[in-house]
Each structure stands twice: as structure tokens, then as C-alpha cells.
Design an enzyme around this catalytic site. Structure first.
Site, PDB file in Angstrom:
ATOM      1  N   ARG A  67       0.828  -1.212   0.000  1.00 54.44           N
ATOM      2  CA  ARG A  67       0.000   0.000   0.000  1.00 54.44           C
ATOM      3  C   ARG A  67       0.864   1.265   0.000  1.00 54.44           C
ATOM      4  NH1 ARG A  67      -2.347   1.877   4.358  1.00 54.44           N
ATOM      5  NH2 ARG A  67      -2.675  -0.167   5.330  1.00 54.44           N
ATOM      6  N   TYR A 122     -16.251  15.244 -17.750  1.00 52.91           N
ATOM      7  CA  TYR A 122     -16.705  13.858 -17.754  1.00 52.91           C
ATOM      8  C   TYR A 122     -17.820  13.704 -16.703  1.00 52.91           C
ATOM      9  CZ  TYR A 122     -16.564   8.890 -16.551  1.00 52.91           C
ATOM     10  OH  TYR A 122     -16.899   7.605 -16.264  1.00 52.91           O
ATOM     11  N   LYS A 212      -8.154   4.662 -20.439  1.00 53.91           N
ATOM     12  CA  LYS A 212      -8.475   5.011 -21.814  1.00 53.91           C
ATOM     13  C   LYS A 212      -7.229   4.868 -22.693  1.00 53.91           C
ATOM     14  CE  LYS A 212     -12.315   5.903 -19.659  1.00 53.91           C
ATOM     15  NZ  LYS A 212     -12.701   7.211 -19.169  1.00 53.91           N
TER      16      LYS A 212
HETATM   17  C1  LIG Z   1     -13.262   7.749 -17.970  1.00 50.80           C
HETATM   18  C2  LIG Z   1     -12.898   9.125 -17.588  1.00 50.80           C
HETATM   19  C3  LIG Z   1     -12.668   9.468 -16.250  1.00 50.80           C
HETATM   20  C4  LIG Z   1     -12.854   8.473 -15.122  1.00 50.80           C
HETATM   21  O1  LIG Z   1     -11.859   7.487 -15.154  1.00 50.80           O
HETATM   22  P1  LIG Z   1     -12.099   5.988 -14.616  1.00 50.80           P
HETATM   23  O2  LIG Z   1     -10.796   5.337 -14.921  1.00 50.80           O
HETATM   24  O3  LIG Z   1     -13.273   5.431 -15.364  1.00 50.80           O
HETATM   25  O4  LIG Z   1     -12.365   6.089 -13.177  1.00 50.80           O
HETATM   26  C5  LIG Z   1     -12.289  10.763 -15.970  1.00 50.80           C
HETATM   27  N1  LIG Z   1     -12.142  11.682 -16.932  1.00 50.80           N
HETATM   28  C6  LIG Z   1     -12.363  11.389 -18.244  1.00 50.80           C
HETATM   29  C7  LIG Z   1     -12.191  12.452 -19.274  1.00 50.80           C
HETATM   30  C8  LIG Z   1     -12.757  10.103 -18.612  1.00 50.80           C
HETATM   31  O5  LIG Z   1     -12.988   9.830 -19.886  1.00 50.80           O
END
Ligand SMILES: *Cc1c(COP(=O)(O)O)cnc(C)c1O
Length: 390
Positions: A67, A122, A212
Site C-alpha cells: 500500500r 466527464y 483510456k
Molecule cells: C473515464 C474518464 C474518467 C474516469 O476514469 P475511470 O478510470 O473510469 O475512473 C475521468 N475523466 C475522463 C475524461 C474520462 O474519460
């Protein structure tokens, strides 16, 4: 080579791998240890103290407990920081965990409890900031509304560019200027460090949903914040205490994903440019949202702030929500799914899905679909959309 200034493409392949030759390995080791042997109580305790307060392991003191530190994750963090041009970065279990930690760190660092959130964001970020869970008061505003939204207790200004889902570009340097010394967090998920480095424009914190483009293959959930050492220490302290860790396998996959990031972004962007042009000539498409069009970049930020328009686009359908239902049901090569930034193309309805938790007056219109363009052949993608739009 140590003194050579490397380009982004070379850094993407080599950063975070500096210790591998010394270890006698070529691929980064995946260290799954939950605990690690202690050299002795004194050094182990000193290392624990250093990491629990946001620092690095003490030389010879070991990493104590997962951790507090994981070497596989630390290599990804070092690599991402190099790509963003910051000294450090701190990885988390998701993008939302990263945003949570950033807000908690901003509260403890500044003593303030007020956040300015520049819309559009988002949906999950918009919702988290206003949910009350983080015990902050939020003022939502447009980019031009930042000066009026500031309060003496503002601890953070949150902005996203390109914005999700309609790809509005925000002038980061102008927001930093307007924030008058308050820390600015830029969500750089859509642009990636290949196309934009917000720290170079004054952002204190650069956030990614690593889920992403950084991972890029749709098989890992993670988040990361690139920043200076003081912010990194505050973020690691939050992470050590709250435990929103990136799993080492996630760190391994994200580090591996970085190597092909520049190549992927350029190829996906090229296809997005082709498709945006074609879509804008389709009678069933009322409007195309894409930073690569003159309307998508009214103030000329591409070239000045961004190195290209990216590979995300959105379309407004002449046939409204009913057509959106038909298109998402008819695509074959595109997958009807949320998320973005992977090697395969995705299409989704923001108002019903990713932006569902946003207040109705700030929610995207029901006739809008968001497309994440992948690595398939652009002509194949166009044919798939042509069939679905017919
Ligand atoms: C998906 C996304 C998030 C959140 O991220 P997670 O990994 O799903 O928690 C935040 N900002 C943007 C622009 C995103 O596309």
C-alpha cells in the site's frame, strides 16, 4: 544517452526502464508482493515513515508494504511523468480515485474547501465533485466564469480539454491565469501527453483516466496524476492512507501501453480526421463535434496548446434520439459501449450513459453520440457508419 534529450517517441519506449539492465532483465518485472522482507527494524521503520508521509523508500530500507510502494507501478509513474514533462506522477486504482485523491490533497494542502469546476466535464467527475462525498462546495461555471467563481477558500480549479463529450477546447493558460494562484487540475485523458502537456501551460495537476488511451487496449482500469514532488507527496500520502492503489498488473499493462501510445494516437487521429470530414457531408448528421474543424477550434488552440485534434468525435443526429438508438443497434465494427481510447472503435450515447449523473441542464443533448476511433481501417469504419446511418 543519459544526457541526450529524447523525443516523446523515444521516451515512450524507454522511460521508466532505467533500472532493467542492472536487474539483468529486458522486460519490466511484475512484482506482486503484498509485503517485502525488512532489512532491520530501524531502516524498515524509517522507510515506512518516509513512504507513509508521501516520500520514497529509504535506500536500504525496503518497500515494506504494497500500500506504500510497488516497483512495477513506480516504473509506470516515472515513465508517465517523463511524457508529461513533470518530475513525478502518482497512480491510482481508477481515474475517479485519482480525482478523489487530488481533491483531498488540495484540501489538506491549501486548507480550502471550495472547488471551481469548469463544464463540460466527464459525467463521473461532474457528479463526484457535486456529490457531497468529498465535503467540498462546488461552483460549476464556463471557462470565462472562473474569475467570478473564485472564493478565498477555493482549493482547486478543475478543467478538462478537450471536453467530454462534445470536444470543446479550453485555453489552459487562460484558466491558470484566471485562477490567480489557485492550483489548476487539467483532465488530459482525451489529449494524452502525445498531444498536450498541461503542466507546460501552468497546470499544477495533470490527471488521466489511464483506463483510456494510456492502457489503450480496454483491459485495465487505472488513473494517474502528474505533478511536482510536493503535490506527489500529498497524493501518495492520501493513497497510502485511503488505499486506492493501482494493482501491479495494471501498472505493468499501462507501462507497456505507453510504448505504443504515440503511434496509436497518430494513427487513430488520422482516421478520426477522415471520418469527421465524411460525417459532416452526411445528410443524417446535423453537426460534427471535432477539434480538427474550424468550428471545433475557434480560438486556434491546435498548434498553440494541442499538437493535433485527437481521435474522439461526437455527432448530432438529424433523426434525434430514435436515430441514436438505431445507429447504436446497427453498428457491427464499432462496439456499442462506454469508455474510449482503445485500439478498437466504440460508440455510445452520453446523455443516457457516461453523462447520466450530470444535472439535466448541463447534460448533453439526447441526439448526440460520441465516437472513439480505433485502429481499424478508416474505410471499414466509414462503411460501418454508412450502413448504421442509412
Ligand atoms: C473515464 C474518464 C474518467 C474516469 O476514469 P475511470 O478510470 O473510469 O475512473 C475521468 N475523466 C475522463 C475524461 C474520462 O474519460
Amino acid at each position: 544517452m543519459a544526457d541526450q534529450v529524447l523525443s516523446l517517441d523515444s521516451l515512450a519506449v524507454h522511460a521508466g526502464r532505467e533500472d532493467l539492465v542492472g536487474l539483468g532483465v529486458h522486460a519490466p518485472p511484475l512484482d506482486l508482493s503484498s509485503t517485502s522482507p525488512l532489512p532491520d527494524i530501524g531502516l524498515g521503520g524509517a522507510s515506512y515513515e518516509s513512504m507513509a508521509t508521501g516520500g520514497h523508500p529509504v535506500p536500504g530500507g525496503g518497500t515494506v508494504y504494497a500500500r506504500l510502494w510497488n516497483p512495477t507501478v513506480a516504473r509506470f509513474e516515472a515513465a508517465l511523468a517523463r511524457l508529461e514533462g513533470t518530475e513525478e506522477s502518482v497512480a491510482f486504482s481508477s481515474g475517479m480515485a485519482a480525482l478523489t485523491a487530488a481533491v483531498l490533497a488540495a484540501k489538506t494542502e491549501t486548507g480550502g474547501r471550495h472547488v471551481v469546476a469548469v463544464r463540460p466535464l466527464y459525467g463521473g467527475s461532474d457528479h463526484l465533485l457535486g456529490s457531497g462525498l468529498l465535503d467540498v462546495e462546488v461552483t460549476y461555471c464556463a471557462p470565462a466564469g472562473v474569475p467570478a467563481a473564485l472564493r478565498p477558500d477555493t482549493c482547486l480549479v478543475v478543467v478538462e480539454s478537450p471536453g467530454n463529450p462534445t470536444l470543446e477546447l479550453v485555453d489552459i493558460a487562460a484558466v491558470v491565469d484566471a485562477a490567480a494562484g489557485r492550483p489548476v487540475l487539467v483532465d488530459n485523458t482525451f489529449a494524452t501527453p502525445v498531444l498536450q502537456n498541461p503542466a507546460a501551460h501552468g497546470a499544477a495537476l495533470v490527471l488521466h483516466s489511464a483506463t483510456k488511451y494510456l492502457g489503450g487496449h480496454g483491459d485495465v482500469v487505472g488513473g494517474v496524476v502528474a505533478c511536482d514532488p510536493a503535490w506527489a507527496a500529498a497524493l501518495r500520502r492520501v493513497r497510502a492512507v485511503t488505499g486506492a492503489l493501482l494493482h501491479p498488473l495494471g501498472g505493468y499493462l499501462l507501462h507497456r501501453g505507453l510504448a505504443t501510445l504515440p503511434l496509436r494516437i497518430r494513427a487513430q487521429q488520422g482516421s478520426a480526421e477522415k471520418l469527421a470530414g465524411w460525417l459532416s457531408s452526411q445528410p443524417s448528421v446535423r453537426r460534427v463535434f471535432f477539434p480538427g474543424t474550424p468550428e471545433g477550434d475557434p480560438t486556434g488552440l491546435i498548434g498553440r496548446q494541442m499538437r493535433g485534434p485527437g481521435a474522439m468525435l461526437a455527432i448530432q443526429l438529424a433523426g434525434g434520439y430514435e436515430q441514436a438508438v438505431r445507429v447504436t443497434g446497427r453498428v457491427r465494427l464499432f462496439t456499442h459501449a462506454v469508455s474510449l481510447g482503445g485500439v478498437d472503435s466504440l460508440i455510445q450515447h452520453p446523455a443516457a450513459l457516461t453523462h447520466r449523473p450530470v444535472a439535466p441542464d448541463a447534460r448533453p443533448d439526447a441526439d448526440i453520440l460520441r465516437l472513439s476511433i480505433g485502429l481499424e481501417d478508416a474505410d471499414d469504419l466509414r462503411a460501418d457508419l454508412a450502413r448504421a446511418l442509412a
